[in-house]
Design an enzyme around this catalytic site. Structure first.
Site, short mmCIF file in Angstrom:
data_model
loop_
_atom_site.label_atom_id
_atom_site.label_comp_id
_atom_site.label_asym_id
_atom_site.label_seq_id
_atom_site.Cartn_x
_atom_site.Cartn_y
_atom_site.Cartn_z
N TYR A 193 0.80 -1.24 0.00
CA TYR A 193 0.00 0.00 0.00
C TYR A 193 0.83 1.29 0.00
CZ TYR A 193 -3.59 -3.45 0.69
OH TYR A 193 -4.40 -4.54 0.51
N ASP A 238 -9.53 -4.39 -0.51
CA ASP A 238 -8.36 -3.57 -0.21
C ASP A 238 -8.77 -2.19 0.27
OD1 ASP A 238 -7.20 -5.73 -1.47
OD2 ASP A 238 -5.81 -4.52 -2.65
N ASP A 283 -2.72 -15.22 -2.36
CA ASP A 283 -3.74 -14.27 -2.81
C ASP A 283 -4.47 -14.77 -4.06
OD1 ASP A 283 -5.16 -11.93 -2.90
OD2 ASP A 283 -3.46 -10.61 -3.24
#
Ligand code: 9PG
Length: 523
Positions: free
Chosen positions: A160, A357, A297
């Site tokens: 991020y 997210d 993921d």
């Protein structure tokens, strides 16, 4: 079809085995609890109207359960609940994989995709009913309490802040800059690999993955790594050499797993024996490099509809695959699942991402208001779904995604950042991607105190909490947009049609990459 009378469950929860069952409701409910299929899919209490179909459709395989996205009635995966005017709820929840719940007029109905399975049915106070459901799930999916042996580690993750612009130099610099901040894991995210499918270090990591893990371990922390092991792009060596390992449909066509990294992506058929071997070898390889925390993921790819090598319901096949991955990585690895179908992963992973997210912005007008998309990266989306999945906490470490502290690359207000930090404390899963280089002295102090304190948490309402003696309310993250009509509706339809074109998505990807290169240059 089994029919249950409300009067039979009003005073006592029940477990009933049936392939399909329905419960007659005593009165018109006021809200429906929909539970999205995988980490990123919406979970929320909503009104009884169908939600507009989220757009663009090209993302359906990777954002929702594509098999049910056009269902007319309010529905969700494995579990659904209705709230009545007096505040009590009625919950219907599957105790096995491959099930959906629908609200059809005056009936709550559940259906297993293949064989009959057990259903949990209960009426009463929301937190009590969900806690009972979680316990029954735990008894079946994690019977030996395989989970939550220790507290969750505190994680620094590269995504991020650096996104795909990670390289050896910037990561080394960052690991050094983190100094003695109390992190337990430094996790390298997307950007290290040759290609999606080819899990080897790319040219940005000339010293290799062994050396990267070693660098992290030299700082006294565990090394963490991101992979999307069930996916590949057509450009990958994996796809080119083993096209027959990928999931096809009944008519022999390749099944789409959606679109990401500027390319269409495809799913491995995890029931193919060669794929199982390959996956196990990959997990062992990653452990041998020195990574002990694995963020696997885009796992939904293991549960898409298709004609598998071995016939199995799709979520049962996925659960088998998770067993293979878990066994190969070893019980001593910390296994975080992401983009995962929720119920099938219980008991097989240490932690689970429970929402979409977060991002350095609260909301995105195009995605939220024009595309009705509650799954794209954004802090409001992240909080909305995670706050509706707290009931999973007794079963698995719940990861609400990272919290932010810095303000140079971030448009969240102080209050919005605080909500993310508080949510992390409530979940007892603390992570950030902030770069110390971007933070003020004050922000660094806030981060340090966030990592080193554990407030006393008490839930006082559906969205209300006391953290030590401070009140926190997450209701500002829960609203959903209405469907647009008239000219604005036409504009939304046009934009989303554009959003389904590969070329348009590729151009967006190039623009993103350009912005990322600029960001990298400024470091
Ligand atoms: C790396 C990232 C990070 C992040 C994951 C995942 O298109 N989508 O809906 C979409 C959702 C999430 C996503 C990417 C695409 O992010 O959640 O933490 O690891 O992959 O690529």
């Amino acid at each position: 079809m089994t029919t249950i009378q409300f009067s039979d469950i009003k005073n006592k929860s029940q477990i009933v085995k049936a392939q399909e069952l329905r419960i007659e409701l005593p009165s018109q409910p006021v809200r429906y609890y929909r539970h999205g299929w995988q980490s990123w899919s919406l979970a929320a209490w909503t009104d009884l109207n169908p939600l507009p179909v989220q757009k663009p459709a090209i993302y359906h395989p990777l954002q929702v359960d594509a098999e049910h996205v056009y269902d007319q009635n309010p529905n969700g995966s494995w579990v659904g609940a209705v709230e009545f005017a007096d505040g009590n709820i009625l919950l219907l929840g599957a105790l096995a994989t491959d099930a959906r719940v629908h609200l059809v007029q005056n009936q709550l109905s559940g259906r297993f995709e293949a064989d009959a399975g057990e259903w949990f049915i209960a009426f009463g106070q929301e937190n009590v009913v969900f806690a009972e459901y979680a316990q029954e799930l735990g008894n079946r999916l994690a019977p030996r309490g395989e989970i939550k042996k220790d507290g969750a580690p505190r994680v620094w993750c590269s995504w991020y802040s650096l996104y795909t612009m990670i390289d050896e130099a910037i990561l080394h610099k960052t690991f050094d800059a983190l100094g003695d901040l109390p992190f337990d894991v430094l996790q390298v995210d997307d950007g290290w690999q040759m290609d999606i499918g080819d899990w080897e270090a790319n040219e940005k990591f000339p010293s290799g993955m062994n050396a990267l893990a070693e660098k992290i371990r030299s700082t006294g922390r565990k090394a963490g790594l991101w992979l999307a092991p069930l996916l590949a792009t057509k450009t990958s060596k994996l796809f080119q050499e083993h096209g027959d390992w990928f999931l096809h449909d009944e008519r022999g066509r390749l099944v789409s797993a959606g679109f990401n990294w500027g390319e269409p992506v495809y799913a491995l058929d995890t029931t193919h024996p060669d794929v199982t071997l390959w996956l196990a070898a990959l997990m062992k390889q990653v452990r041998a490099w020195g990574f002990d925390y694995l963020k696997l993921d885009f796992l939904y790819a293991g549960a898409l509809k298709g004609k598998r090598h071995k016939y199995m319901p799709r979520e049962a096949a996925y659960r088998e695959c998770l067993k293979t991955l878990r066994e190969a990585m070893g019980a001593d690895a910390f296994f975080l699942t992401c983009g995962t179908p929720v119920i099938p992963a219980i008991g097989l992973c240490d932690a689970m991402r429970i929402g979409p997210d977060v991002a350095d912005e609260w909301d995105n007008y195009r995605n939220a208001e024009l595309f009705y998309n509650p799954t794209t990266p954004g802090t409001k989306n992240g909080i909305r779904t995670a706050i509706h999945r707290l009931w999973l906490k007794p079963l698995v470490h719940i990861d609400p995604d990272v919290a932010y502290f810095e303000s140079t690359k971030n448009s969240l207000t102080k209050e919005q950042k605080r909500l993310l930090q508080d949510l992390a404390q409530i979940c007892e899963f603390k992570a950030t991607s902030d770069l110390p280089q971007w933070m003020t002295k004050n922000e660094l102090t806030e981060l340090r105190s966030f990592l080193s304190t554990t407030p006393k948490v008490e839930q006082t309402g559906r969205y209300a909490f006391q953290l030590d003696n401070r009140s926190v309310n997450f209701i500002s993250a829960t609203s959903l947009p209405n469907k647009k009509t008239g000219l604005l509706g036409l504009w939304a339809d046009f934009l989303s049609w554009m959003g389904d074109r590969h070329l348009v998505l590729k151009i967006f990807r190039m623009l993103d990459d350009g912005a990322m290169r600029k960001r990298r240059a400024s470091l």
